[in-house]
Design a protein around this motif. Structure first.
Motif: not given
Ligand code: ATP
Length: 370
Positions: A26-29, A31, A99-100
């Motif tokens: 899971q990550l924020e694009l 970032e 995925e965000s």
């Protein structure tokens, strides 16, 4: 990831999708990546040119909004793209997938010259595209995979002369034998057997479906237009083509097909055979590479002198009546030098989804520079 038996492909894909799903970070694009611009968009999402903030590497990120994308569909597309990556005819998919809160995403190498939408190419470039795409299709069909979305937008270019082109977008790709319904999109590329399907009917997926679309794509590359709106009556262009195809002794080709010389016309009649069971495999295009395809190439070079009339290396100038021998020879020389294209690579001994160990990855242009 190696698969020796084609029967195992479905199971292998399922396993790969499961493993990918379990480890999907899971990550924020924003970032990790700086978004530079949008490269393109389609039915299923958009593709961004992005740069990794720490490493500075540029890549293409395919983003699919969660509200419109089933998790399973995303995983399938990513895993198929990854499995085909080892072959030089496909966009290389990187092991970057996440995925965000709002999107699914995966990364692919950047195709710096965009897609193949600028159509109406000269002979040499049409042939370069044809040779490389035939290899790619042969490879994936050898793995029992059917692309189902062969079209100009899904052919990515690495240079403007089409010395390296690759196939992308595996969103519709499925295993042979999968039942498929009639489709609403990409009508000019759809084969007659699909266009004729009733809404309630299904068709067992077969590689011949890609071969038809490949034939339509080659026509577009040579002429700059589609051969018909839809491959079914009463489309007048398709009806004229159908009558030509059905005649036992082929007479003069319908007008749009006269943009090609007799050798290419024969090739098209084989790629676009109405009966899918009798359609030639995509790789057969290689047989026609040494011959002249575009009538304009022949006309331009006709009358340049008869000094080269001797020795035709195993093919009959009579096949190409109406054009001088020297014109044939000149075009052949210009488009396809003696070492200009490679024979089929023996890379699909195994029909498992992963490329066999000997298969070459990048860089591996199929055509040597002219
Ligand atoms: N790796 C890449 N490098 C450069 N441009 C790309 C790359 N991948 C895709 N594009 C551009 O983005 C467009 C859309 O990409 P893609 O076909 O993967 O999306 P899609 O939503 O699945 O489209 P479709 O509606 O055709 O199914 C392509 O036609 C191409 O112009």
């Amino acid at each position: 990831m190696e698969l020796p038996e084609v029967e195992d492909n479905a199971e292998f894909l399922e396993r790969l999708m499961e493993v990918t799903s379990r480890s999907l970070p899971q990550l924020e694009l924003q970032e990790q990546y700086t978004i530079i611009k949008e490269l393109g968009s389609g039915t299923y999402g958009n593709v961004l040119l992005a740069e990794h903030r720490e490493r500075g590497t540029a890549l293409a990120l395919k983003l699919m909004p969660k509200e419109r994308t089933e998790r399973r569909a995303f995983l399938r597309e990513y895993c198929i793209a990854l499995c085909l990556s080892a072959h030089a005819g496909f966009l290389r998919t990187l092991p970057i997938v996440f995925e965000s809160p709002t999107h699914f995403a995966f990364a692919q190498e950047l195709a710096p010259a965009g897609d193949l939408c600028a159509i109406g190419l000269p002979e040499a470039q049409v042939k370069r595209c044809a040779a490389q795409l035939a290899e790619a299709l042969d490879f994936m069909h050898g793995k029992a995979l059917v692309h189902r979305d062969i079209k100009l937008d899904n052919v990515l270019l690495f240079d403007c002369e089409c010395r390296r082109v690759k196939l992308g977008d595996f969103g519709l790709t499925r295993l042979e034998g999968t039942p498929v319904c009639a489709m609403s999109g990409t009508l000019p590329y759809a084969p007659p057997e699909l266009c004729l399907l009733e809404a309630s009917e299904t068709l067992e997926l077969d590689a011949s479906l890609d071969v038809w679309a490949f034939g339509v794509l080659l026509f577009c590359l040579g002429t700059g237009c589609f051969p018909w709106d839809v491959a079914v009556s009463p489309d007048p262009q398709f009806e004229a083509f159908g009558a030509w195809q059905n005649s036992t002794v082929p007479g003069e080709a319908p007008a749009p097909w006269r943009a090609f010389g007799p050798a290419a016309q024969e090739m098209f009649r084989r790629l676009l055979t109405l009966d899918p069971n009798r359609r030639s495999p995509a790789i057969e295009v290689h047989k026609y590479l040494p011959l002249v395809w575009l009538a304009s190439s022949l006309r331009e070079l006709d009358g340049v002198g008869e000094e080269l009339q001797e020795g035709f290396g195993g093919w009959e100038p009579a096949e190409l009546s109406g054009f001088s021998v020297s014109a044939q020879r000149r075009v052949r020389g210009a488009a396809i030098p003696a070492s200009g294209y490679l024979p089929r690579e023996e890379i699909s001994e195994s029909r498992g989804l992963c490329a066999p160990p000997g298969a070459k990855a990048e860089p591996d242009p199929l055509l040597k520079p002219d």
